[in-house]
Design a protein around this motif. Sequence first.
Motif, short mmCIF file in Angstrom:
data_model
loop_
_atom_site.label_atom_id
_atom_site.label_comp_id
_atom_site.label_asym_id
_atom_site.label_seq_id
_atom_site.Cartn_x
_atom_site.Cartn_y
_atom_site.Cartn_z
N VAL A 1 0.82 -1.22 0.00
CA VAL A 1 0.00 0.00 0.00
C VAL A 1 0.85 1.27 0.00
O VAL A 1 1.65 1.48 0.92
CB VAL A 1 -0.93 0.02 1.23
N PRO A 2 0.70 2.13 -1.01
CA PRO A 2 1.35 3.44 -1.01
C PRO A 2 0.66 4.37 0.00
O PRO A 2 -0.48 4.12 0.39
CB PRO A 2 1.13 3.95 -2.44
N PRO A 3 1.30 5.46 0.42
CA PRO A 3 2.62 5.92 -0.02
C PRO A 3 3.76 5.44 0.88
O PRO A 3 4.91 5.79 0.65
CB PRO A 3 2.49 7.44 0.07
N ARG A 4 3.43 4.66 1.93
CA ARG A 4 4.48 4.21 2.85
C ARG A 4 5.03 2.85 2.44
O ARG A 4 6.13 2.49 2.81
CB ARG A 4 3.93 4.16 4.27
N TRP A 5 4.23 2.05 1.75
CA TRP A 5 4.66 0.73 1.29
C TRP A 5 5.23 -0.11 2.45
O TRP A 5 6.25 -0.76 2.32
CB TRP A 5 5.68 0.85 0.16
N LYS A 6 4.52 -0.11 3.57
CA LYS A 6 5.02 -0.84 4.74
C LYS A 6 4.36 -2.20 4.91
O LYS A 6 4.81 -3.01 5.73
CB LYS A 6 4.81 -0.02 6.02
N ASP A 7 3.26 -2.47 4.18
CA ASP A 7 2.55 -3.73 4.35
C ASP A 7 1.99 -4.20 3.03
O ASP A 7 1.56 -3.39 2.21
CB ASP A 7 1.42 -3.56 5.37
N SER A 8 2.00 -5.52 2.84
CA SER A 8 1.39 -6.13 1.65
C SER A 8 0.12 -6.83 2.10
O SER A 8 0.15 -7.68 2.99
CB SER A 8 2.34 -7.12 0.99
N GLU A 9 -0.99 -6.46 1.50
CA GLU A 9 -2.29 -6.90 1.98
C GLU A 9 -2.66 -8.31 1.54
O GLU A 9 -2.24 -8.79 0.49
CB GLU A 9 -3.37 -5.93 1.52
N LEU A 10 -3.48 -8.95 2.38
CA LEU A 10 -4.12 -10.22 2.08
C LEU A 10 -5.59 -9.95 1.79
O LEU A 10 -6.20 -9.07 2.40
CB LEU A 10 -4.01 -11.17 3.27
N GLU A 11 -6.16 -10.71 0.87
CA GLU A 11 -7.57 -10.54 0.54
C GLU A 11 -8.27 -11.90 0.45
O GLU A 11 -7.64 -12.92 0.15
CB GLU A 11 -7.74 -9.82 -0.81
N ASN A 12 -9.56 -11.88 0.72
CA ASN A 12 -10.40 -13.06 0.55
C ASN A 12 -11.38 -12.75 -0.58
O ASN A 12 -12.30 -11.95 -0.42
CB ASN A 12 -11.16 -13.36 1.85
N LEU A 13 -11.16 -13.38 -1.72
CA LEU A 13 -11.97 -13.12 -2.91
C LEU A 13 -13.07 -14.16 -3.13
O LEU A 13 -13.95 -13.96 -3.96
CB LEU A 13 -11.09 -13.08 -4.16
N GLY A 14 -12.98 -15.28 -2.41
CA GLY A 14 -13.92 -16.37 -2.66
C GLY A 14 -13.60 -17.10 -3.95
O GLY A 14 -14.49 -17.42 -4.74
N VAL A 15 -12.32 -17.41 -4.17
CA VAL A 15 -11.88 -18.07 -5.40
C VAL A 15 -12.50 -19.47 -5.49
O VAL A 15 -12.39 -20.26 -4.54
CB VAL A 15 -10.35 -18.15 -5.46
N PRO A 16 -13.13 -19.80 -6.60
CA PRO A 16 -13.77 -21.12 -6.73
C PRO A 16 -12.78 -22.23 -7.04
O PRO A 16 -11.63 -21.98 -7.43
CB PRO A 16 -14.74 -20.91 -7.89
N PHE B 1 -5.46 -14.68 0.78
CA PHE B 1 -4.24 -14.83 0.02
C PHE B 1 -3.64 -13.46 -0.27
O PHE B 1 -4.36 -12.46 -0.37
CB PHE B 1 -4.49 -15.56 -1.31
N LYS B 2 -2.33 -13.43 -0.40
CA LYS B 2 -1.64 -12.17 -0.71
C LYS B 2 -2.03 -11.67 -2.10
O LYS B 2 -2.20 -12.47 -3.03
CB LYS B 2 -0.12 -12.39 -0.64
N THR B 3 -2.16 -10.37 -2.21
CA THR B 3 -2.47 -9.76 -3.51
C THR B 3 -1.21 -9.70 -4.36
O THR B 3 -0.27 -8.98 -4.02
CB THR B 3 -3.04 -8.35 -3.33
N PRO B 4 -1.16 -10.43 -5.48
CA PRO B 4 0.06 -10.44 -6.30
C PRO B 4 0.09 -9.26 -7.27
O PRO B 4 -0.92 -8.57 -7.47
CB PRO B 4 -0.08 -11.75 -7.08
N THR B 5 1.24 -9.03 -7.87
CA THR B 5 1.31 -8.02 -8.91
C THR B 5 0.56 -8.49 -10.16
O THR B 5 0.52 -9.68 -10.46
CB THR B 5 2.76 -7.70 -9.29
N ILE B 6 -0.04 -7.53 -10.86
CA ILE B 6 -0.60 -7.88 -12.17
C ILE B 6 0.24 -7.29 -13.30
O ILE B 6 -0.18 -7.30 -14.46
CB ILE B 6 -2.07 -7.45 -12.32
#
Length: 601
Positions: A480-495, A522-527
Amino acid sequence: MIDTFLYRVKKGAYMTVGLFFAFSCVERSQQPVTPDAYYHEKLDEMASQMLIVQNAPTLDEKRKAYKASRSAFKAIEPMLAFVDIENYETLNQPNLLQVEEEDLTNIRIKAPEGFQVIEELLFASRPDTALIARKANFVIQRAGLINKNTSLEALKPHHVLWAIRNSIVGTALTGLSGFDSPMLINSLNDATEVYQTLSFWLDSQKNRFSDPALHHSWQKELQKTIETLKKGEFDTFDRLEFIKNHTHLQLRLWNQTVADWNVSFPFSLALSNDADNLFEAESYNLKYFSDPNGPAPTPELLSLGKRLFYDQKLSANGKMSCGSCHQPKLAFTDGKKKSIGNQGQELLRNAPTLLYAGFQKGFFYDKRSNSLEAQITQVVNDENEFHSDLQTLQASITKDTTYRQQFFKAFKTTTIVEAQVRQAIASYIRSLAPFSSKLDRHFQSENEVLNEQEKLGFNLFMGKAACATCHFPPFFNGTVPPRWKDSELENLGVPATAENKKIDTDPGRFSLFHTEEKRFFFKTPTIRNVALTAPYMHNGVYDSLEQVMDFYNAGGGEGMGLQVPHQTLPPDSLGLDQEEIDAIIAFMHALNDDVAAVAAY
């Protein structure tokens, strides 16, 4: 002190004084003498309006007061986010359970607080006024603590400049996306408040400028920015143009101001102290994302790391290297739904791209490692992968004369230790960040590089489609900008399958600490380079970007009718039509780097 503060708040609320100050670049009435006075007056206003939210008899009055309180909060965002980041983030956290996992014996789960929570409660179809009152009281009390314990008076010039730059960058990369206003989508008004404060703050520093023309350039640019924001509509706002012609211009002015004020910085944050473009590798301080005491990425170290990366002899069976699962031709993935282990067995998940992997604060899909070096250790030790250990690797490498020569050139020592093996490979991986995509070149050049469809796709990605509320530019991952101190996890409900009938059984982050509230996270990866890295999701469930867009457009697993407790993706449809989906996919193709050139380096 807090009792006095609450007295002022109540007096302001009930006498409808509100202590409101509206600033613009040209006209300012009742202007506070100092930034510190402005800061504390806005805290008063924020709390007094929240007291109305707590006690007003009608819903309309509560909602009007909420907007005024949030407006005051946004007005002090540039200041508060710098002098008290923890309280700022507490007041601005998403309406999601806050789970802190230190270890198996120290797991804390807290209900969310702050403006986003109140916004979703207030503007729901059936507001819970009792709960709204309790959440409003939290903001009032926290504002009192902030008012008592923080001040701008001790800020030095380099602090002021850092705070201003953080605000400029944060507005461009998160503020304009709806990141913290998911219900009202009030992002452009929020940004206007922020820029009016920046204008006032810089004007208060007028005497620091040795060049009056530079100060005038700032005020002229900030006024243009405010006018642009005021005229905009969220769904159609041109964020591409805003970043290129406002944000980057402001970064150039910022660098000129550093020189004009004769400011030196004690260290570098995530964004390099001379950065003037958010889409260039040189703009970022890689040491911020890794061990600041680690070795410098010299050509000798990167050459050694690259050799180790592709050396199959380092695995127990002599058949597997890092490059086995991270192939350059596939943008450093393996192109499989699930990766293949050392005995030909299917592993739990697939291999994500290593491009831009250095710009993260967590590794593996479940974020179980906090550094690339730790990730390398786990891969080496894993019985399904290298099935070895660093001591064995060290012994094997030490026997090789050419390796000994390379290690001497890279580390200036005749003794090879385990840490150097990890550092060399990690340094090579961190070098895989070329910033050479069509989008990067669009921002790096004075010319227009993207076509109209790609531009539309970028603006949809950053706005209506809400993609950038999780995949933050410029890395387009979850850091997360602008500090870039943490990489977020998300729950998308992947089938589990592309039929979208049931959720995948992989528990994700849950497997680490067995925290039920983190099941399926799961961690949000780069796209970046996503057009080259099919299949998609941790389980490779989707073969095409069209399928991925349909999944998001429907509202993820819950939007498709699956039962997904704690899904972080809003379950409502995005309402994207086919033209808009095609534009977003075209934009994602514009994130492809020259991967062949990266691999040949």
